[in-house]
Scaffold this motif. Structure first.
Motif, PDB file in Angstrom:
ATOM      1  N   TYR A 105      20.369   2.323 -28.895  1.00  0.00           N
ATOM      2  CA  TYR A 105      19.776   2.680 -27.607  1.00  0.00           C
ATOM      3  C   TYR A 105      20.788   2.430 -26.497  1.00  0.00           C
ATOM      4  O   TYR A 105      21.622   1.525 -26.593  1.00  0.00           O
ATOM      5  CB  TYR A 105      18.529   1.830 -27.339  1.00  0.00           C
ATOM      6  CG  TYR A 105      17.417   2.067 -28.331  1.00  0.00           C
ATOM      7  CD1 TYR A 105      16.572   3.151 -28.210  1.00  0.00           C
ATOM      8  CD2 TYR A 105      17.225   1.203 -29.410  1.00  0.00           C
ATOM      9  CE1 TYR A 105      15.567   3.379 -29.120  1.00  0.00           C
ATOM     10  CE2 TYR A 105      16.212   1.417 -30.318  1.00  0.00           C
ATOM     11  CZ  TYR A 105      15.393   2.505 -30.172  1.00  0.00           C
ATOM     12  OH  TYR A 105      14.391   2.731 -31.080  1.00  0.00           O
ATOM     13  N   SER A 106      20.698   3.230 -25.433  1.00  0.00           N
ATOM     14  CA  SER A 106      21.573   2.991 -24.286  1.00  0.00           C
ATOM     15  C   SER A 106      21.240   1.652 -23.636  1.00  0.00           C
ATOM     16  O   SER A 106      22.123   0.975 -23.134  1.00  0.00           O
ATOM     17  CB  SER A 106      21.471   4.130 -23.273  1.00  0.00           C
ATOM     18  OG  SER A 106      20.156   4.252 -22.787  1.00  0.00           O
ATOM     19  N   GLU A 107      19.974   1.254 -23.679  1.00  0.00           N
ATOM     20  CA  GLU A 107      19.528  -0.069 -23.237  1.00  0.00           C
ATOM     21  C   GLU A 107      18.364  -0.488 -24.127  1.00  0.00           C
ATOM     22  O   GLU A 107      17.451   0.293 -24.355  1.00  0.00           O
ATOM     23  CB  GLU A 107      19.001  -0.029 -21.800  1.00  0.00           C
ATOM     24  CG  GLU A 107      20.017   0.278 -20.746  1.00  0.00           C
ATOM     25  CD  GLU A 107      19.381   0.312 -19.379  1.00  0.00           C
ATOM     26  OE1 GLU A 107      19.099  -0.767 -18.821  1.00  0.00           O
ATOM     27  OE2 GLU A 107      19.147   1.423 -18.892  1.00  0.00           O
ATOM     28  N   SER A 108      18.391  -1.710 -24.614  1.00  0.00           N
ATOM     29  CA  SER A 108      17.252  -2.191 -25.404  1.00  0.00           C
ATOM     30  C   SER A 108      16.497  -3.288 -24.674  1.00  0.00           C
ATOM     31  O   SER A 108      15.362  -3.587 -25.020  1.00  0.00           O
ATOM     32  CB  SER A 108      17.704  -2.684 -26.776  1.00  0.00           C
ATOM     33  OG  SER A 108      18.631  -3.721 -26.634  1.00  0.00           O
ATOM     34  N   ALA A 109      17.094  -3.883 -23.663  1.00  0.00           N
ATOM     35  CA  ALA A 109      16.420  -4.845 -22.785  1.00  0.00           C
ATOM     36  C   ALA A 109      16.481  -4.258 -21.377  1.00  0.00           C
ATOM     37  O   ALA A 109      17.555  -4.022 -20.838  1.00  0.00           O
ATOM     38  CB  ALA A 109      17.098  -6.200 -22.843  1.00  0.00           C
ATOM     39  N   ILE A 110      15.300  -4.025 -20.785  1.00  0.00           N
ATOM     40  CA  ILE A 110      15.228  -3.248 -19.541  1.00  0.00           C
ATOM     41  C   ILE A 110      14.519  -4.042 -18.453  1.00  0.00           C
ATOM     42  O   ILE A 110      13.512  -4.706 -18.706  1.00  0.00           O
ATOM     43  CB  ILE A 110      14.468  -1.928 -19.786  1.00  0.00           C
ATOM     44  CG1 ILE A 110      15.142  -1.136 -20.910  1.00  0.00           C
ATOM     45  CG2 ILE A 110      14.376  -1.097 -18.519  1.00  0.00           C
ATOM     46  CD1 ILE A 110      14.298  -0.027 -21.461  1.00  0.00           C
ATOM     47  N   ASP A 111      15.028  -3.926 -17.237  1.00  0.00           N
ATOM     48  CA  ASP A 111      14.351  -4.430 -16.049  1.00  0.00           C
ATOM     49  C   ASP A 111      13.683  -3.212 -15.397  1.00  0.00           C
ATOM     50  O   ASP A 111      14.290  -2.513 -14.604  1.00  0.00           O
ATOM     51  CB  ASP A 111      15.348  -5.088 -15.101  1.00  0.00           C
ATOM     52  CG  ASP A 111      14.706  -5.578 -13.817  1.00  0.00           C
ATOM     53  OD1 ASP A 111      13.470  -5.748 -13.794  1.00  0.00           O
ATOM     54  OD2 ASP A 111      15.437  -5.774 -12.833  1.00  0.00           O
ATOM     55  N   ILE A 112      12.424  -2.954 -15.759  1.00  0.00           N
ATOM     56  CA  ILE A 112      11.752  -1.715 -15.370  1.00  0.00           C
ATOM     57  C   ILE A 112      11.481  -1.635 -13.862  1.00  0.00           C
ATOM     58  O   ILE A 112      11.531  -0.568 -13.274  1.00  0.00           O
ATOM     59  CB  ILE A 112      10.447  -1.508 -16.197  1.00  0.00           C
ATOM     60  CG1 ILE A 112       9.983  -0.063 -16.148  1.00  0.00           C
ATOM     61  CG2 ILE A 112       9.353  -2.423 -15.747  1.00  0.00           C
ATOM     62  CD1 ILE A 112      10.720   0.844 -17.032  1.00  0.00           C
ATOM     63  N   ASP A 113      11.212  -2.769 -13.220  1.00  0.00           N
ATOM     64  CA  ASP A 113      10.911  -2.746 -11.781  1.00  0.00           C
ATOM     65  C   ASP A 113      12.100  -3.148 -10.921  1.00  0.00           C
ATOM     66  O   ASP A 113      11.987  -3.246  -9.698  1.00  0.00           O
ATOM     67  CB  ASP A 113       9.707  -3.632 -11.470  1.00  0.00           C
ATOM     68  CG  ASP A 113       9.920  -5.071 -11.877  1.00  0.00           C
ATOM     69  OD1 ASP A 113      10.905  -5.354 -12.579  1.00  0.00           O
ATOM     70  OD2 ASP A 113       9.098  -5.922 -11.498  1.00  0.00           O
ATOM     71  N   LYS A 114      13.233  -3.396 -11.505  1.00  0.00           N
ATOM     72  CA  LYS A 114      14.497  -3.691 -10.819  1.00  0.00           C
ATOM     73  C   LYS A 114      14.401  -4.896  -9.890  1.00  0.00           C
ATOM     74  O   LYS A 114      14.896  -4.876  -8.770  1.00  0.00           O
ATOM     75  CB  LYS A 114      14.989  -2.463 -10.054  1.00  0.00           C
ATOM     76  CG  LYS A 114      15.267  -1.288 -10.953  1.00  0.00           C
ATOM     77  CD  LYS A 114      15.677  -0.072 -10.193  1.00  0.00           C
ATOM     78  CE  LYS A 114      15.823   1.077 -11.180  1.00  0.00           C
ATOM     79  NZ  LYS A 114      15.873   2.353 -10.546  1.00  0.00           N
ATOM     80  N   ASP A 115      13.768  -5.969 -10.403  1.00  0.00           N
ATOM     81  CA  ASP A 115      13.680  -7.202  -9.613  1.00  0.00           C
ATOM     82  C   ASP A 115      14.614  -8.287 -10.147  1.00  0.00           C
ATOM     83  O   ASP A 115      14.622  -9.401  -9.637  1.00  0.00           O
ATOM     84  CB  ASP A 115      12.242  -7.726  -9.579  1.00  0.00           C
ATOM     85  CG  ASP A 115      11.734  -8.128 -10.946  1.00  0.00           C
ATOM     86  OD1 ASP A 115      12.400  -7.826 -11.948  1.00  0.00           O
ATOM     87  OD2 ASP A 115      10.649  -8.753 -11.009  1.00  0.00           O
ATOM     88  N   LYS A 117      14.629  -9.449 -13.382  1.00  0.00           N
ATOM     89  CA  LYS A 117      14.091 -10.075 -14.591  1.00  0.00           C
ATOM     90  C   LYS A 117      13.865  -9.012 -15.655  1.00  0.00           C
ATOM     91  O   LYS A 117      13.245  -7.986 -15.390  1.00  0.00           O
ATOM     92  CB  LYS A 117      12.753 -10.757 -14.295  1.00  0.00           C
ATOM     93  CG  LYS A 117      12.822 -11.883 -13.293  1.00  0.00           C
ATOM     94  CD  LYS A 117      11.428 -12.434 -13.063  1.00  0.00           C
ATOM     95  CE  LYS A 117      11.410 -13.432 -11.940  1.00  0.00           C
ATOM     96  NZ  LYS A 117      10.039 -13.841 -11.620  1.00  0.00           N
ATOM     97  N   LEU A 118      14.349  -9.283 -16.867  1.00  0.00           N
ATOM     98  CA  LEU A 118      14.118  -8.361 -17.978  1.00  0.00           C
ATOM     99  C   LEU A 118      12.658  -8.458 -18.397  1.00  0.00           C
ATOM    100  O   LEU A 118      12.149  -9.552 -18.658  1.00  0.00           O
ATOM    101  CB  LEU A 118      15.033  -8.693 -19.157  1.00  0.00           C
ATOM    102  CG  LEU A 118      16.532  -8.534 -18.886  1.00  0.00           C
ATOM    103  CD1 LEU A 118      17.332  -8.999 -20.085  1.00  0.00           C
ATOM    104  CD2 LEU A 118      16.874  -7.110 -18.542  1.00  0.00           C
ATOM    105  N   ILE A 138       7.818  -0.858 -28.367  1.00  0.00           N
ATOM    106  CA  ILE A 138       8.268  -1.340 -27.060  1.00  0.00           C
ATOM    107  C   ILE A 138       7.358  -2.494 -26.671  1.00  0.00           C
ATOM    108  O   ILE A 138       6.129  -2.382 -26.758  1.00  0.00           O
ATOM    109  CB  ILE A 138       8.197  -0.227 -25.999  1.00  0.00           C
ATOM    110  CG1 ILE A 138       9.207   0.857 -26.338  1.00  0.00           C
ATOM    111  CG2 ILE A 138       8.452  -0.780 -24.614  1.00  0.00           C
ATOM    112  CD1 ILE A 138       9.224   2.002 -25.365  1.00  0.00           C
ATOM    113  N   LYS A 139       7.944  -3.585 -26.236  1.00  0.00           N
ATOM    114  CA  LYS A 139       7.188  -4.763 -25.800  1.00  0.00           C
ATOM    115  C   LYS A 139       7.374  -4.898 -24.291  1.00  0.00           C
ATOM    116  O   LYS A 139       8.507  -4.996 -23.807  1.00  0.00           O
ATOM    117  CB  LYS A 139       7.713  -5.999 -26.537  1.00  0.00           C
ATOM    118  CG  LYS A 139       7.004  -7.269 -26.233  1.00  0.00           C
ATOM    119  CD  LYS A 139       5.715  -7.338 -26.989  1.00  0.00           C
ATOM    120  CE  LYS A 139       5.113  -8.733 -26.779  1.00  0.00           C
ATOM    121  NZ  LYS A 139       3.883  -8.912 -27.452  1.00  0.00           N
ATOM    122  N   ILE A 140       6.258  -4.854 -23.555  1.00  0.00           N
ATOM    123  CA  ILE A 140       6.286  -4.960 -22.092  1.00  0.00           C
ATOM    124  C   ILE A 140       5.560  -6.248 -21.701  1.00  0.00           C
ATOM    125  O   ILE A 140       4.411  -6.462 -22.100  1.00  0.00           O
ATOM    126  CB  ILE A 140       5.608  -3.754 -21.418  1.00  0.00           C
ATOM    127  CG1 ILE A 140       6.272  -2.451 -21.882  1.00  0.00           C
ATOM    128  CG2 ILE A 140       5.689  -3.873 -19.896  1.00  0.00           C
ATOM    129  CD1 ILE A 140       5.554  -1.202 -21.430  1.00  0.00           C
TER     130      ILE A 140
END
Length: 163
Positions: A105-115, A117-118, A138-140
């Motif tokens: 994956y291009s990213e496997s740990a994501i900071d979805i809200d860009k604050d 914190k992963l 996917i774990k959110i």
């Protein structure tokens, strides 16, 4: 395994020149040379034999392992809720080797809200051994998401070859 047969035609021209013909005649400036004469006529070279050779070649064509499915995941989180969302990935064919290919994956740990914190993680099996990979998820973590609203992220997948 597909095989392609290529036919190649090669025409070889062999020229035999005698020792006397190899010496270029000197052109006197007083002699009028016809400009329409070809190079062979001026230098005295004559084509004597022509051969045609027919060759056949067999080539193995390798079709690489490719991902043919797109994955779109939509989830709604309320409060500090955590979600685990399974998804499938489909390949164009069954892998020839076991425990050799994997998904990258291009990213496997994501900071979805860009604050900073992963909060979203992508998990897949270590190796691809089937045409349809079903053990992906996917774990959110909702408690790590600090900004409300709709968040989007594109993640690219590719097949990685093991060594």
């Amino acid at each position: 395994m597909n095989r392609i047969v290529c036919m190649i035609f090669i025409i070889l021209n062999f020229v035999q020149v005698s020792v006397a013909e190899q010496v270029k005649p000197t052109i006197n400036s007083d002699v009028n040379v016809n400009k329409e004469q070809t190079l062979e006529e001026r230098e005295g070279r004559v084509l004597e034999k022509t051969y045609t050779i027919l060759m056949e070649e067999k080539v193995n064509v390798f079709v690489p392992l490719e991902i043919i499915s797109d994955v779109d995941i939509e989830a709604t989180l309320i409060g500090d809720q955590s979600l685990e969302i399974p998804f499938e990935i489909e390949l164009n064919k069954q892998p020839e080797k076991k425990d050799y290919y994997s998904i990258k994956y291009s990213e496997s740990a994501i900071d979805i809200d860009k604050d900073g914190k992963l909060d979203t993680y992508i998990y897949s099996p270590q190796y691809i051994n089937e045409r349809v990979i079903k053990d992906n998820y996917i774990k959110i973590y909702g408690d790590k998401i600090s900004k409300e609203g709709q968040h989007k992220k594109s993640v690219y997948m590719e097949v990685e070859v093991g060594y």
